[in-house]
Design an enzyme around this catalytic site. Structure first.
Site, mmCIF file in Angstrom:
data_model
loop_
_atom_site.group_PDB
_atom_site.id
_atom_site.type_symbol
_atom_site.label_atom_id
_atom_site.label_comp_id
_atom_site.label_asym_id
_atom_site.label_seq_id
_atom_site.Cartn_x
_atom_site.Cartn_y
_atom_site.Cartn_z
ATOM 1 N N CYS A 113 39.619 -8.755 -36.326
ATOM 2 C CA CYS A 113 40.183 -9.830 -37.150
ATOM 3 C C CYS A 113 40.532 -11.082 -36.338
ATOM 4 C CB CYS A 113 41.404 -9.341 -37.923
ATOM 5 S SG CYS A 113 42.720 -8.636 -36.910
ATOM 6 N N ASP A 148 41.845 -15.077 -44.956
ATOM 7 C CA ASP A 148 42.036 -13.703 -44.485
ATOM 8 C C ASP A 148 40.700 -13.080 -44.088
ATOM 9 O OD1 ASP A 148 42.912 -11.181 -43.954
ATOM 10 O OD2 ASP A 148 43.605 -10.721 -45.972
ATOM 11 N N HIS A 202 40.265 -9.971 -43.374
ATOM 12 C CA HIS A 202 40.309 -8.536 -43.652
ATOM 13 C C HIS A 202 39.601 -8.173 -44.957
ATOM 14 C CE1 HIS A 202 43.641 -9.257 -40.827
ATOM 15 N NE2 HIS A 202 43.366 -8.044 -40.382
#
Length: 457
Positions: free
Chosen positions: A126, A345, A347
């Protein structure tokens, strides 16, 4: 943990809002093979594949695509631009600007990373994805016209963004609309020069060993910092990896400078950009600059005294964003509304895109869903990015950032600009340091982190 639980989102009745990973992957290992007894190398590959499958389920399946909820009573800041969402025109401008940001996420199904059997970065990559987004924003500023937005965002549906009154923010989330399956990136009938540049820029971040800023290349460059595929990377290490990647690429006219010990040495910056202090020409020999500043805004948690400072930095037009997030959970911060950070994000695990194709789809590299997070959940370790396209812009950057860093609330700025060069630090006088010490103000105490090269403030 389910992604929807992690972001505090409620389940929707519309099953089309969910995307579940197909676990019938022909590449899955035969679990019976371990019973027969393999050498440790094969067991390691088996474990790696199992972990990869679990991460693909965790980050790629059962993901709820909910409508973002933003208040129309407060302005929204997005990378130096303020939007008042109560006005239809500004709401549309915000939608286009946010959806035009490049979004880098977990991917699966790419060629194995060198030195490992990993074909996905879900669960560990990430920070590298956030770093890609930070660099991508700098490249957009470097290569695209000012104010550019992705033409496909002009065709978005009305329910891509939900704006609500302040008193409605505590109400339950409405059901998310059905996600469109058509590729906007390939729906355009023609591609002007700007779109060809846009597509070429995205291809540089493809998950292929030949991509100059792809995951394979970043992992390879991370070896100099003692990192390998599967490790977690901190924001400071990620900044140095980006510097090496740009330096090793064939990209002309752009350089990356990484601040040392929360200090930007302007003499070193000018030398890196190809100018001298005596050169008064604005653009003579200037290479455009991406300035990265790793900082730590507290010990274990974010010091509330720096919240306003972070807001002021995100309000600057020269700010490219901030990579940080939560502990072991990296995010790319691009703005804020009230006391909520707005971020992209990484993720979310998506299938790798073959960027070698001439018309590869672009929509998975852009995000329509706005995420928000309270400032008090922000990890204190982060890297702030800035961009300067000329020497005059760099001078303005130094002035504007210094003003943003100094106020009556903070005891001292989170980083400083120093005239001269890093090797001259020991000979610098107090007058050469901008807003770092004043009468009766204590100096900074430097303390090395065990994981990253930070200065605790």
């Amino acid at each position: 943990m389910d992604v929807s639980d992690e972001f505090g989102m409620e389940a929707a009745d519309d099953l089309a809002s969910f995307e579940v990973v197909n676990l019938s992957n022909p590449g899955l290992p035969d679990l019976s093979a371990d019973v027969d007894g393999h050498v440790p190398k094969e067991k390691t590959k088996l474990k790696t594949k199992l972990v990869s499958v679990w991460n693909n389920v965790r980050y790629g399946g059962w993901s709820l695509k909910s409508k973002p909820r933003l208040s129309k009573s407060s302005p929204v800041c997005l990378l130096g631009q303020s939007y008042q969402l109560s006005y239809t025109g500004e709401r549309e401008s915000f939608r286009r600007a946010f959806s035009s940001l490049l979004w880098m996420t977990y991917r699966r199904g790419f060629p194995p990373l060198d030195g490992s059997a990993l074909c996905s970065d879900a669960g560990w990559g990430c920070m590298l994805r956030s770093a890609q987004m930070l660099l991508a924003q700098g490249l957009l500023l470097h290569m695209m016209p000012a104010g550019w937005t992705w033409p496909a965002t002009h065709h978005q549906t009305k329910d891509d963004l939900e704006v609500v009154d302040a008193h409605m923010l505590d109400d339950s989330l409405r059901d998310a609309g059905r996600a469109r399956r058509r590729s906007l990136g390939t729906a355009l009938d023609c591609e002007p020069q700007e779109e060809r540049t846009h597509r070429r820029l995205v291809s540089w971040f493809g998950d292929l060993p030949c991509a100059p800023f792809g995951l394979h290349r970043l992992v390879e460059l991370g070896r100099a910092s003692g990192k390998r595929a599967g490790d977690w990377y901190g924001p400071a290490i990620a900044a140095h990896i980006l510097q090496r990647a740009v330096s090793a690429s064939e990209l002309l006219g752009l350089v990356v400078y990484v601040a040392q010990d929360c200090t930007v040495y302007t003499g070193d910056v000018l030398n890196l950009c190809g100018t001298s202090r005596s050169d008064l020409s604005v653009r003579a020999g200037w290479k455009k600059l991406v300035l990265l500043v790793p900082v730590r805004l507290g010990s274990d948690v974010l010091n509330p005294a720096y919240t306003q400072c972070v807001k002021r930095l995100l309000q600057l037009r020269c700010c490219m964003g901030i990579i940080g997030g939560k502990p072991k959970h990296s995010l790319f911060f691009v703005g804020f509304q009230d006391d909520q950070l707005i971020y992209l994000d990484p993720h979310y695990c998506q299938t790798a895109v073959d960027v070698k194709q001439d018309d590869f789809p672009l929509e998975s590299f852009h995000c329509k869903s706005v995420r928000k997070m309270p400032f008090n959940r922000m990890d204190p370790s982060c890297t702030v990015g800035f961009y300067a396209g000329s020497r005059a812009e760099f001078q303005t950057l130094c002035s504007d950032v210094t003003k943003a860093l100094t106020s009556s609330e903070e005891k001292y700025p989170i980083f400083t600009f120093v005239e001269g060069h890093v090797e001259e630090e020991s000979g610098c006088t107090s007058d050469s340091i901008a807003h770092i010490k004043t009468k009766g103000r204590p100096g900074r105490i430097k303390k090395r982190s065990s994981t990253d090269d930070f200065v605790l403030l």
